[in-house]
Write a protein that holds these residues in place. Structure first.
Motif, mmCIF file in Angstrom:
data_model
loop_
_atom_site.group_PDB
_atom_site.id
_atom_site.type_symbol
_atom_site.label_atom_id
_atom_site.label_comp_id
_atom_site.label_asym_id
_atom_site.label_seq_id
_atom_site.Cartn_x
_atom_site.Cartn_y
_atom_site.Cartn_z
ATOM 1 N N UNK A 153 0.835 -1.211 0.000
ATOM 2 C CA UNK A 153 0.000 0.000 0.000
ATOM 3 C C UNK A 153 0.866 1.256 0.000
ATOM 4 N N UNK A 154 1.934 1.239 0.790
ATOM 5 C CA UNK A 154 2.817 2.407 0.848
ATOM 6 C C UNK A 154 3.562 2.613 -0.464
ATOM 7 N N UNK A 155 4.051 1.504 -1.062
ATOM 8 C CA UNK A 155 4.866 1.625 -2.275
ATOM 9 C C UNK A 155 4.041 1.944 -3.509
ATOM 10 N N UNK A 156 2.829 1.384 -3.603
ATOM 11 C CA UNK A 156 2.036 1.522 -4.821
ATOM 12 C C UNK A 156 1.029 2.657 -4.770
ATOM 13 N N UNK A 157 0.659 3.106 -3.585
ATOM 14 C CA UNK A 157 -0.379 4.129 -3.477
ATOM 15 C C UNK A 157 0.123 5.405 -2.806
ATOM 16 N N UNK A 158 0.640 5.263 -1.594
ATOM 17 C CA UNK A 158 0.995 6.453 -0.811
ATOM 18 C C UNK A 158 2.226 7.153 -1.382
ATOM 19 N N UNK A 159 3.298 6.395 -1.664
ATOM 20 C CA UNK A 159 4.527 7.020 -2.161
ATOM 21 C C UNK A 159 4.312 7.748 -3.492
ATOM 22 N N UNK A 160 3.645 7.137 -4.499
ATOM 23 C CA UNK A 160 3.388 7.919 -5.728
ATOM 24 C C UNK A 160 2.509 9.148 -5.493
ATOM 25 N N UNK A 161 1.535 9.023 -4.589
ATOM 26 C CA UNK A 161 0.677 10.179 -4.295
ATOM 27 C C UNK A 161 1.490 11.325 -3.707
ATOM 28 N N UNK A 162 2.372 11.016 -2.774
ATOM 29 C CA UNK A 162 3.208 12.063 -2.173
ATOM 30 C C UNK A 162 4.145 12.660 -3.197
ATOM 31 N N UNK A 163 4.718 11.824 -4.047
ATOM 32 C CA UNK A 163 5.636 12.324 -5.074
ATOM 33 C C UNK A 163 4.918 13.240 -6.059
ATOM 34 N N UNK A 164 3.726 12.826 -6.510
ATOM 35 C CA UNK A 164 2.978 13.666 -7.459
ATOM 36 C C UNK A 164 2.508 14.959 -6.797
ATOM 37 N N UNK A 165 2.077 14.872 -5.545
ATOM 38 C CA UNK A 165 1.632 16.078 -4.845
ATOM 39 C C UNK A 165 2.779 17.066 -4.669
ATOM 40 N N UNK A 166 3.955 16.557 -4.290
ATOM 41 C CA UNK A 166 5.116 17.441 -4.134
ATOM 42 C C UNK A 166 5.529 18.063 -5.468
ATOM 43 N N UNK A 167 5.451 17.267 -6.559
ATOM 44 C CA UNK A 167 5.800 17.811 -7.873
ATOM 45 C C UNK A 167 4.830 18.906 -8.299
ATOM 46 N N UNK A 168 3.544 18.737 -7.989
ATOM 47 C CA UNK A 168 2.564 19.768 -8.341
ATOM 48 C C UNK A 168 2.783 21.061 -7.562
ATOM 49 N N UNK A 169 3.415 20.941 -6.400
ATOM 50 C CA UNK A 169 3.722 22.131 -5.586
ATOM 51 C C UNK A 169 5.110 22.674 -5.862
ATOM 52 N N UNK A 170 5.832 22.047 -6.789
ATOM 53 C CA UNK A 170 7.176 22.496 -7.123
ATOM 54 C C UNK A 170 8.232 22.082 -6.131
ATOM 55 N N UNK A 171 8.006 21.008 -5.407
ATOM 56 C CA UNK A 171 8.948 20.518 -4.407
ATOM 57 C C UNK A 171 9.545 19.215 -4.897
ATOM 58 N N UNK A 172 10.842 19.082 -4.750
ATOM 59 C CA UNK A 172 11.500 17.838 -5.136
ATOM 60 C C UNK A 172 11.199 16.761 -4.097
ATOM 61 N N UNK A 173 10.734 15.622 -4.575
ATOM 62 C CA UNK A 173 10.414 14.500 -3.681
ATOM 63 C C UNK A 173 10.809 13.206 -4.367
ATOM 64 N N UNK A 174 11.392 12.322 -3.604
ATOM 65 C CA UNK A 174 11.802 11.024 -4.139
ATOM 66 C C UNK A 174 10.589 10.115 -4.297
ATOM 67 N N UNK A 175 10.707 9.145 -5.196
ATOM 68 C CA UNK A 175 9.629 8.170 -5.363
ATOM 69 C C UNK A 175 9.505 7.254 -4.162
ATOM 70 N N UNK A 176 10.563 7.151 -3.378
ATOM 71 C CA UNK A 176 10.557 6.439 -2.107
ATOM 72 C C UNK A 176 10.971 7.429 -1.030
ATOM 73 N N UNK A 177 10.128 7.603 -0.033
ATOM 74 C CA UNK A 177 10.391 8.668 0.944
ATOM 75 C C UNK A 177 10.085 8.189 2.345
ATOM 76 N N UNK A 178 10.695 8.869 3.300
ATOM 77 C CA UNK A 178 10.431 8.569 4.709
ATOM 78 C C UNK A 178 8.998 8.908 5.086
ATOM 79 N N UNK A 179 8.417 9.907 4.423
ATOM 80 C CA UNK A 179 7.052 10.306 4.744
ATOM 81 C C UNK A 179 6.063 9.201 4.400
ATOM 82 N N UNK A 180 6.261 8.542 3.263
ATOM 83 C CA UNK A 180 5.361 7.452 2.865
ATOM 84 C C UNK A 180 5.471 6.284 3.831
ATOM 85 N N UNK A 181 6.712 5.892 4.128
ATOM 86 C CA UNK A 181 6.901 4.765 5.039
ATOM 87 C C UNK A 181 6.404 5.089 6.435
#
Length: 462
Positions: free
Chosen positions: A289-317
Motif C-alpha cells: 500500500x505504501x509503495x504503490x499508493x501512498x509514495x506515488x501520491x506524495x511524489x505527485x503532490x510534491x511535484x505539483x507544488x514544485x517541491x523535489x520528492x523522491x519516489x521512495x520517501x520517509x514520509x510514505x513509510x
C-alpha cells in the motif's frame, strides 16, 4: 518422520496414555467400592501416565533436534578430502551451505566438484538415517515410559501430588527457558559485536556519517574500503519512527477517548473490532500500500507544488507505519482509560463538571502514566519495523532530516547484510550484529523508561 509429525504423534501417545491410566485407576477402584477409595481422582492418574509418556519423549526429541545438524555437519565435512576441509568457521558455513544446496537440488551437480556431490549424497543419506533413528527412539521412549507410568498406578498412590509437582517443575523450566533464551540472544549478539569492533573502531561506528559496508574481498580490489558510520541509519530510523508516531498517537488516542467515553455501546461494539482489524493486516500488505499508493501520491503532490520528492520517501513509510500502529496505541489507551474507576467520573459529574471537563481534568490525568507507557511501547514497535521501510523508503543510507527523501533504518540494513550466503568473518556481516546490539539497547531503554513512568505515576485505587 518429520519432527512436526513426530511431535503430533507424541501428543497422541500421551492422550492414549491418559486414557489408559484413567481407565486403570477406575478398574482398580471398582473392587474396593468406587473411586472414593482412591488416593486421588482418576483424572490425576491419567494425567500422571500422560506426563510419564510425553515428557521423556519430548526431551529426547528436543535434544536430537538441537544436536542433529551439528553432528551431521561434522560427519559430512569429515568425509571430504583433506585439501577441501575448511579451516575457518565462516568457510565451513559456506561449504555446508553449498553442499545443502546441491542436496536440495537448488544447485545443479554439474556446477560443483565431484567431492561436493558425494558429500551432498552423504548429507541426504545421513538426514534420512537421522529421521529414522529419531522416530524409532522417540516412539520407543514414549511407549516404554507410558507403560511404566501405567504399570505403577496403585490405589494408594498420591497421583495429585506427583502431577502438581511435575507441573510446577515444568512451569519453572518454561520460565527458565525464556530467561536463558534472552541471555543467549544477548551473549551471542555481544560476542559478534566484540568481533566487529576488533575490525572497526568505536569512533567510526558511533560518530561516522557515511554507511557503505562494502569491503574488499581481494587485496587488489578498489573502491570497496567500507564505511561503517551508524548515524545515517539511526537518523533514518528516528525520522520514520517520529512520522509514524505523529500519525498514530493523535488518531489512536482520540479514537480511544471517543470509544471509551463518548461512543454508545452499539457504536463501540462495531467500531472497535473494525479498528483492531488493522493490527491483523500483514506488514507486507502495508508495504504494498505504501509503495504503490501512498509514495506515488506524495511524489505527485510534491511535484505539483514544485517541491523535489523522491519516489521512495520517509514520509510514505512513516505515514503507513503510523496507520499500522494506530490499533496498538488505541487498544492500550482504551484499556487504561477504562481502568480508571467509575467513582471518579461520578464524583466529577456530581460536582458540576461537564463530560469534556471530566475527561480533561480527571480521567486523562489519572490514565496518563499508562498512556505514556503504551506510547513508548508503540515507539519500540515502530523502530523494529522492516518490511514497510524496505518497500516504501528504500535502502539508501542518507543523512537527512527531509521526510521527502529516501532513507533507510537499522532493521533494513540488518536484513540486507545477512541476506544470502555470507562470510561471518567479514566486517560487513559482523556489522549486522553491532547494529542489532545498538537497536536492542535502544528498545531496552524505551521499555525501561515506560515501566518507570508507569510505576512512578501509577494511581492506586480501592
Amino acid at each position: 518422520m518429520q519432527p512436526a509429525n513426530l511431535l503430533l504423534l507424541t501428543v497422541v501417545l500421551a492422550l492414549v496414555a491418559y486414557g489408559l491410566g484413567y481407565a486403570r485407576s477406575r478398574s482398580l477402584a471398582m473392587p474396593m467400592g468406587g473411586i472414593r477409595h482412591l488416593k486421588s481422582l482418576p483424572f490425576y492418574y491419567g494425567a500422571r501416565a500422560a506426563l510419564w509418556c510425553g515428557i521423556p519423549a519430548l526431551l529426547v526429541l528436543a535434544a536430537w533436534a538441537a544436536f542433529e545438524g551439528k553432528v551431521i555437519q561434522i560427519l559430512v565435512i569429515g568425509s571430504l578430502p583433506p585439501e577441501m576441509i575448511p579451516t575457518g568457521e565462516g568457510a565451513a558455513s559456506l561449504l555446508v551451505s553449498k553442499i545443502s544446496n546441491v542436496a536440495s537440488g537448488a544447485l545443479p551437480p554439474g556446477f560443483v566438484e565431484a567431492p561436493i556431490v558425494e558429500a551432498a549424497e552423504r548429507l541426504k543419506a545421513l538426514r534420512e538415517q537421522s529421521r529414522l533413528y529419531m522416530s524409532a527412539l522417540v516412539i520407543s521412549v514414549a511407549v516404554l515410559a507410558g507403560f511404566l507410568g501405567w504399570l505403577r498406578i496403585r490405589p494408594r498412590l498420591n497421583a495429585r501430588v506427583q502431577v502438581e509437582s511435575i507441573l510446577k517443575w515444568l512451569f519453572f523450566a518454561c520460565a527458565a527457558l525464556a530467561v536463558l533464551t534472552t541471555a543467549g540472544i544477548i551473549f551471542s549478539v555481544a560476542f559478534e559485536t566484540i568481533r566487529f569492533f576488533e575490525q572497526v573502531s568505536f569512533v567510526e561506528f558511533f560518530f561516522g556519517t557515511t554507511w557503505s559496508p562494502q569491503t574488499a574481498l581481494r587485496a587488489d580490489q578498489v573502491a570497496a574500503e567500507g564505511a561503517f558510520g551508524m548515524i545515517p541509519l539511526f537518523t533514518g530510523t528516528l525520522l520514520i519512527s517520529a512520522i509514524a508516531m505523529v500519525v498514530a498517537v493523535p488518531v489512536g488516542l482520540l479514537s480511544a477517548i471517543y470509544l471509551s467515553e463518548y461512543a454508545s455501546r452499539r457504536v463501540r461494539s462495531t467500531v472497535k473490532p473494525l479498528l483492531e482489524m488493522l493490527a491483523g493486516i500483514p506488514t507486507v500488505v502495508y508495504g504494498f500500500f505504501a509503495a504503490l499508493t501512498v509514495a506515488p501520491f506524495i511524489s505527485d503532490l510534491a511535484a505539483s507544488l514544485g517541491i523535489d520528492a523522491s519516489s521512495q520517501s520517509a514520509l510514505a513509510a512513516g505515514g503507513v507505519m503510523g496507520i499500522m500502529i494506530i490499533p496498538f496505541v488505541s487498544s492500550l489507551s482504551d484499556d487504561v482509560i477504562n481502568a480508571v474507576p467509575q467513582t471518579l467520573r461520578d464524583g466529577s459529574l456530581a460536582l458540576g463538571a461537564t463530560q469534556s471537563e471530566t475527561m480533561k481534568k480527571v480521567i486523562f490525568p489519572a490514565a496518563l502514566p499508562g498512556i505514556m507507557g503504551g506510547i513508548l511501547l508503540a515507539v519500540s514497535r515502530a523502530i523494529g519495523e522492516t518490511m514497510i521501510v524496505v518497500m516504501a523508503a528504500g535502502l539508501a543510507a542518507n543523512l537527512t532530516a527531509n521526510p521527502l527523501e529516501t532513507v533507510t533504518t537499522v532493521t533494513v540494513q540488518i536484513v540486507t547484510l545477512l541476506t544470502g550466503d555470507q562470510e561471518f568473518d567479514s566486517a560487513k556481516t559482523l556489522a549486522a550484529f553491532a547494529l542489532g546490539a545498538m537497536l536492542f539497547l535502544a528498545t531496552l531503554v524505551l521499555n525501561v523508561v515506560a515501566l518507570k513512568i508507569v510505576r512512578k505515576y501509577r494511581e492506586q485505587y480501592d
